[in-house]
Design a protein around this motif. Structure first.
Motif, PDB file in Angstrom:
ATOM      1  N   ASN A  93     -81.878  29.909  84.284  1.00 35.71           N
ATOM      2  CA  ASN A  93     -82.905  30.229  83.291  1.00 35.71           C
ATOM      3  C   ASN A  93     -82.255  30.644  81.984  1.00 35.71           C
ATOM      4  OD1 ASN A  93     -85.089  29.660  84.892  1.00 35.71           O
ATOM      5  ND2 ASN A  93     -85.223  31.716  85.712  1.00 35.71           N
ATOM      6  N   PRO A  95     -82.787  29.772  77.307  1.00 37.25           N
ATOM      7  CA  PRO A  95     -83.583  29.095  76.273  1.00 37.25           C
ATOM      8  C   PRO A  95     -83.739  27.594  76.497  1.00 37.25           C
ATOM      9  CG  PRO A  95     -81.925  30.528  75.278  1.00 37.25           C
ATOM     10  CD  PRO A  95     -81.674  30.520  76.745  1.00 37.25           C
ATOM     11  N   ALA A  98     -86.209  27.046  79.357  1.00 38.53           N
ATOM     12  CA  ALA A  98     -87.553  27.439  78.916  1.00 38.53           C
ATOM     13  C   ALA A  98     -88.188  26.342  78.060  1.00 38.53           C
ATOM     14  CB  ALA A  98     -87.492  28.757  78.150  1.00 38.53           C
ATOM     15  N   ARG A  99     -87.401  25.726  77.171  1.00 37.77           N
ATOM     16  CA  ARG A  99     -87.933  24.647  76.327  1.00 37.77           C
ATOM     17  C   ARG A  99     -88.339  23.434  77.172  1.00 37.77           C
ATOM     18  NH1 ARG A  99     -84.135  26.726  72.726  1.00 37.77           N
ATOM     19  NH2 ARG A  99     -82.474  25.326  73.383  1.00 37.77           N
ATOM     20  N   ALA A 101     -89.254  23.527  80.365  1.00 34.67           N
ATOM     21  CA  ALA A 101     -90.450  23.922  81.125  1.00 34.67           C
ATOM     22  C   ALA A 101     -91.708  23.822  80.271  1.00 34.67           C
ATOM     23  CB  ALA A 101     -90.276  25.341  81.667  1.00 34.67           C
ATOM     24  N   LEU A 102     -91.623  24.212  78.997  1.00 32.07           N
ATOM     25  CA  LEU A 102     -92.779  24.106  78.096  1.00 32.07           C
ATOM     26  C   LEU A 102     -93.191  22.651  77.875  1.00 32.07           C
ATOM     27  CD1 LEU A 102     -92.074  26.823  75.361  1.00 32.07           C
ATOM     28  CD2 LEU A 102     -93.953  26.770  77.015  1.00 32.07           C
ATOM     29  N   ARG A 105     -95.024  21.327  81.194  1.00 29.51           N
ATOM     30  CA  ARG A 105     -96.341  21.881  81.549  1.00 29.51           C
ATOM     31  C   ARG A 105     -97.490  20.903  81.301  1.00 29.51           C
ATOM     32  NH1 ARG A 105     -96.194  27.314  79.489  1.00 29.51           N
ATOM     33  NH2 ARG A 105     -94.944  27.693  81.338  1.00 29.51           N
ATOM     34  N   GLN A 113     -94.843  25.168  89.446  1.00 36.17           N
ATOM     35  CA  GLN A 113     -93.585  25.799  89.079  1.00 36.17           C
ATOM     36  C   GLN A 113     -92.471  24.814  89.431  1.00 36.17           C
ATOM     37  OE1 GLN A 113     -93.029  28.743  87.523  1.00 36.17           O
ATOM     38  NE2 GLN A 113     -90.897  28.160  87.486  1.00 36.17           N
ATOM     39  N   SER A 116     -85.598  24.385  88.848  1.00 35.90           N
ATOM     40  CA  SER A 116     -84.713  24.385  87.682  1.00 35.90           C
ATOM     41  C   SER A 116     -84.131  22.993  87.478  1.00 35.90           C
ATOM     42  CB  SER A 116     -83.569  25.376  87.892  1.00 35.90           C
ATOM     43  OG  SER A 116     -84.062  26.682  87.972  1.00 35.90           O
TER      44      SER A 116
END
Length: 139
Positions: A93, A95, A98-99, A101-102, A105, A113, A116
């Motif tokens: 996990n 940055p 996270a990008r 995952a966004l 979505r 979920q 990774s």
């Protein structure tokens, strides 16, 4: 005239509790998504990551690449398998993750979920034989 149904064997796919193949439903209106095949479902998302984002993932992953494992070798000290000859690593996990995952979505039709991201490197001649994650050994 009766229309003949085309028979497609799904015997090699993972099945849910009702006997139907288990595939995650995607938002086919997602920008850049192209349906390559319906059964089994194969999709391509054009420009999902920029070349700079891909380069950053590769740079992050390179120091941590190790010989890829399979579920049958994950708990064995010497995890070399003839069925998978690549190197890989799971991204932690941060940055970059996270990008990603966004961006994922809105691609899926239900909240989920995802695992990774994994970076896998194949040198010329390396491979991973066709397989099912559930595997025949679990039947």
């Amino acid at each position: 005239r009766k229309r003949q149904a085309k028979h497609i064997s799904l015997s090699s796919y993972p099945f849910g509790k009702y006997g139907f193949p288990v595939f995650e439903a995607l938002n086919e209106a997602y920008p850049g998504l192209k349906v390559l095949n319906r059964s089994p479902p194969i999709y391509l998302v054009h420009d999902f990551l920029t070349p700079a984002q891909c380069d950053a993932l590769i740079k992050t992953a390179e120091p941590g690449l190790v010989r890829s494992q399979t579920s049958s070798t994950a708990n064995i000290k010497n995890n070399v398998t003839r069925s998978r000859t690549s190197s890989g690593m799971w991204l932690q996990n941060g940055p970059q993750v996270a990008r990603i995952a966004l961006k994922l979505r809105p691609l899926f039709l239900r909240q989920m979920q995802p695992e990774s991201p994994q970076v896998t490197r194949y040198h010329e001649g390396e491979f991973y034989v066709p397989h099912m994650d559930a595997g025949d050994h679990m039947r």
